[in-house]
Design a protein around this motif. Sequence first.
Motif, mmCIF file in Angstrom:
data_model
loop_
_atom_site.group_PDB
_atom_site.id
_atom_site.type_symbol
_atom_site.label_atom_id
_atom_site.label_comp_id
_atom_site.label_asym_id
_atom_site.label_seq_id
_atom_site.Cartn_x
_atom_site.Cartn_y
_atom_site.Cartn_z
ATOM 1 N N SER A 227 37.169 49.392 39.737
ATOM 2 C CA SER A 227 36.633 49.604 41.078
ATOM 3 C C SER A 227 36.991 48.428 41.977
ATOM 4 N N HIS A 228 36.561 48.528 43.225
ATOM 5 C CA HIS A 228 36.754 47.436 44.181
ATOM 6 C C HIS A 228 35.636 46.407 44.079
ATOM 7 N N ASP A 229 34.639 46.673 43.266
ATOM 8 C CA ASP A 229 33.502 45.769 43.104
ATOM 9 C C ASP A 229 33.843 44.688 42.081
ATOM 10 N N ILE A 230 34.099 43.484 42.558
ATOM 11 C CA ILE A 230 34.506 42.388 41.676
ATOM 12 C C ILE A 230 33.385 41.350 41.525
ATOM 13 N N ARG A 231 32.157 41.770 41.732
ATOM 14 C CA ARG A 231 31.047 40.820 41.679
ATOM 15 C C ARG A 231 30.778 40.298 40.274
ATOM 16 N N VAL A 232 31.148 41.050 39.244
ATOM 17 C CA VAL A 232 30.885 40.606 37.872
ATOM 18 C C VAL A 232 32.211 40.497 37.126
ATOM 19 N N ASN A 233 32.545 41.456 36.301
ATOM 20 C CA ASN A 233 33.808 41.416 35.556
ATOM 21 C C ASN A 233 34.963 41.874 36.436
ATOM 22 N N TYR A 234 36.093 41.195 36.323
ATOM 23 C CA TYR A 234 37.259 41.615 37.095
ATOM 24 C C TYR A 234 38.542 41.314 36.325
ATOM 25 N N ILE A 235 39.601 42.029 36.678
ATOM 26 C CA ILE A 235 40.911 41.881 36.071
ATOM 27 C C ILE A 235 41.941 41.693 37.176
ATOM 28 N N ALA A 236 42.943 40.858 36.935
ATOM 29 C CA ALA A 236 43.921 40.536 37.971
ATOM 30 C C ALA A 236 45.338 40.597 37.423
ATOM 31 N N ALA A 237 46.245 41.074 38.257
ATOM 32 C CA ALA A 237 47.672 41.113 37.922
ATOM 33 C C ALA A 237 48.413 40.108 38.793
ATOM 34 N N PHE A 238 49.201 39.252 38.150
ATOM 35 C CA PHE A 238 50.015 38.265 38.862
ATOM 36 C C PHE A 238 51.479 38.439 38.466
ATOM 37 N N GLN A 239 52.359 38.064 39.378
ATOM 38 C CA GLN A 239 53.785 38.055 39.062
ATOM 39 C C GLN A 239 54.316 36.641 39.242
ATOM 40 N N LYS A 240 55.103 36.194 38.280
ATOM 41 C CA LYS A 240 55.640 34.841 38.340
ATOM 42 C C LYS A 240 56.769 34.777 39.365
ATOM 43 N N GLN A 241 56.699 33.785 40.211
ATOM 44 C CA GLN A 241 57.696 33.633 41.261
ATOM 45 C C GLN A 241 59.003 33.089 40.692
ATOM 46 N N ILE A 242 60.076 33.403 41.388
ATOM 47 C CA ILE A 242 61.388 32.914 40.961
ATOM 48 C C ILE A 242 61.548 31.439 41.304
#
Length: 242
Positions: A227-242
């Motif tokens: 969900s859009h509710d990140i008040r408790v548990n959350y997961i994130a996707a990152f991409q490594k820059q060149i």
Amino acid sequence: MKNQCVSSFFMSNSDPVEIDKFSTIAEEWWNPAGPCKPLHAINPIRLQFIESYAPLQEQKIIDIGCGGGLLTEGLAHKGAQATGIDKSEALIAIANQHAKENALNIDYLVDDVESLATRQKGYFDSACCMELLEHVPDPLSLIQACSDLVKPNGWLFFSTINRNPYAYLTAILGAEYVLNLLPKGTHQYKKFIRPSELAMAARKAGLSLKKLQGIHYNPLIPRVTLSHDIRVNYIAAFQKQI
């Protein structure tokens, strides 16, 4: 919510008591009705989130703080060349045993990520670090090491707990003291990490935030949703820059 099975990966600056705590439940790691029940519940949606960003087929992916290999095996089933790393010898033994029983070729290591990053810098296409950042004394070092392990343009995934009064009420008072979903003392509020703090540390490690979503676990159904509710548990996707 998370239970005692959040992760067992700890570096040299961690508390050995924590490693022992997770090692004692190694035999129950793969029991879906055991102490890792919430982890079994959230695993499919974590895998779904990862797969929506990172290609998995024939890709080299490392699961940092893999425990008994629940997420690692999910990645392998999707065709990834999976590696799992953890500091608990007992959990790595269970992970190896379960992978063998299911004819999965997974490389499991008893090691810390900083050490591995010095030997295999830029080796992996993607890295996962789930339910771990809030359990190590130096999350910044962990984030940097995760980044070092991944190739430019590679993907990195982190999940943790936000630090705010609502998260304290939910993840500690509610889960540990009211509903008894977690052993008392599982989490320390001061170690929770705000999304802004994770994003800042990730930027310093050369990572660009692509997606941030909340993970909601209802143990009564049980049901897990993003969900859009990140008040408790959350997961994130990152991409490594060149």
